[in-house]
Design an enzyme around this catalytic site. Structure first.
Site, PDB file in Angstrom:
ATOM      1  N   ASN A 101       0.874  -1.167   0.000  1.00  0.00           N
ATOM      2  CA  ASN A 101       0.000   0.000   0.000  1.00  0.00           C
ATOM      3  C   ASN A 101       0.915   1.222   0.000  1.00  0.00           C
ATOM      4  O   ASN A 101       1.898   1.267   0.745  1.00  0.00           O
ATOM      5  CB  ASN A 101      -0.905   0.003   1.231  1.00  0.00           C
ATOM      6  CG  ASN A 101      -1.893  -1.148   1.214  1.00  0.00           C
ATOM      7  OD1 ASN A 101      -2.363  -1.555   0.157  1.00  0.00           O
ATOM      8  ND2 ASN A 101      -2.195  -1.709   2.370  1.00  0.00           N
ATOM      9  N   HIS A 115       6.433  -1.678   3.994  1.00  0.00           N
ATOM     10  CA  HIS A 115       6.165  -3.077   4.353  1.00  0.00           C
ATOM     11  C   HIS A 115       5.440  -3.767   3.212  1.00  0.00           C
ATOM     12  O   HIS A 115       4.641  -3.166   2.507  1.00  0.00           O
ATOM     13  CB  HIS A 115       5.342  -3.182   5.647  1.00  0.00           C
ATOM     14  CG  HIS A 115       4.104  -2.327   5.655  1.00  0.00           C
ATOM     15  ND1 HIS A 115       4.131  -0.976   5.922  1.00  0.00           N
ATOM     16  CD2 HIS A 115       2.812  -2.638   5.419  1.00  0.00           C
ATOM     17  CE1 HIS A 115       2.905  -0.491   5.860  1.00  0.00           C
ATOM     18  NE2 HIS A 115       2.084  -1.477   5.549  1.00  0.00           N
TER      19      HIS A 115
HETATM   20  P1  AMP Z   1      -0.911  -0.609   5.800  1.00  0.00           P
HETATM   21  O1  AMP Z   1      -2.372  -0.269   5.734  1.00  0.00           O
HETATM   22  O2  AMP Z   1      -0.366  -1.125   4.490  1.00  0.00           O
HETATM   23  O3  AMP Z   1      -0.093   0.544   6.362  1.00  0.00           O
HETATM   24  O4  AMP Z   1      -0.788  -1.839   6.763  1.00  0.00           O
HETATM   25  C1  AMP Z   1      -0.395  -1.740   8.100  1.00  0.00           C
HETATM   26  C2  AMP Z   1      -0.639  -3.087   8.714  1.00  0.00           C
HETATM   27  O5  AMP Z   1       0.025  -3.127   9.965  1.00  0.00           O
HETATM   28  C3  AMP Z   1      -2.107  -3.406   8.991  1.00  0.00           C
HETATM   29  O6  AMP Z   1      -2.469  -4.589   8.278  1.00  0.00           O
HETATM   30  C4  AMP Z   1      -2.167  -3.586  10.496  1.00  0.00           C
HETATM   31  O7  AMP Z   1      -3.059  -4.592  10.896  1.00  0.00           O
HETATM   32  C5  AMP Z   1      -0.724  -3.922  10.842  1.00  0.00           C
HETATM   33  N1  AMP Z   1      -0.302  -3.608  12.196  1.00  0.00           N
HETATM   34  C6  AMP Z   1      -0.505  -2.471  12.874  1.00  0.00           C
HETATM   35  N2  AMP Z   1       0.055  -2.527  14.093  1.00  0.00           N
HETATM   36  C7  AMP Z   1       0.661  -3.737  14.175  1.00  0.00           C
HETATM   37  C8  AMP Z   1       1.432  -4.409  15.183  1.00  0.00           C
HETATM   38  N3  AMP Z   1       1.693  -3.832  16.373  1.00  0.00           N
HETATM   39  N4  AMP Z   1       1.870  -5.661  14.927  1.00  0.00           N
HETATM   40  C9  AMP Z   1       1.609  -6.254  13.751  1.00  0.00           C
HETATM   41  N5  AMP Z   1       0.912  -5.678  12.743  1.00  0.00           N
HETATM   42  C10 AMP Z   1       0.438  -4.442  12.961  1.00  0.00           C
END
Ligand code: AMP
Ligand code: ZN
Length: 110
Positions: free
Chosen positions: A85, A98
């Site tokens: 994203n 990521h």
């Molecule tokens: P994005 O929308 O591409 O920025 O994705 C961020 C992702 O990070 C989401 O799928 C969240 O569920 C995940 N996320 C947020 N906080 C954490 C955390 N502490 N540990 C693992 N995943 C997380």
């Protein structure tokens, strides 16, 4: 030094379910999975997004993709999606690059 959420996870200041780690990246379970299998592959270096990549990041990007491929194989995924994203309009919430590894569906539930 950045100290965003994923930097803190990479530095072990915040715990996560890490399944793979090397010098340049780590992979851990997404806390709110969008698929039966959902991992995030994250460079240890703070890079904001794909839109912020510089020429010297080609190796980092390659490592992310090859690590995702290796993890998918280890997990026995027959098929999967790899998603970046990019920016708020692209659904990016965490401003640290990521790669989402999504899979584990059966039938046509995706
Ligand atoms: P994005 O929308 O591409 O920025 O994705 C961020 C992702 O990070 C989401 O799928 C969240 O569920 C995940 N996320 C947020 N906080 C954490 C955390 N502490 N540990 C693992 N995943 C997380
Ligand atoms: Zn960061």
């Amino acid at each position: 030094m950045y100290s965003c959420l994923f930097c803190k996870i990479a530095n072990k200041q915040i715990s996560s379910e890490i399944v793979f780690e090397n010098d340049s990246l780590l992979a851990f379970k997404d806390i709110r999975p969008s698929a039966p299998v959902h991992y995030l592959i994250v460079p240890k270096e703070h890079i904001q997004s794909i839109a912020h990549l510089k020429d010297n990041h080609r190796g980092v990007l390659s490592d992310l993709v090859f690590s995702a491929k290796a993890l998918a194989l280890k997990l026995g995924l027959g098929g999967y999606k790899l998603v970046f994203n990019v920016g708020r309009e692209g659904g990016q919430i965490i401003d640290h690059l990521h790669l989402h590894l999504l899979g584990g569906w059966t039938n046509n539930e995706k």
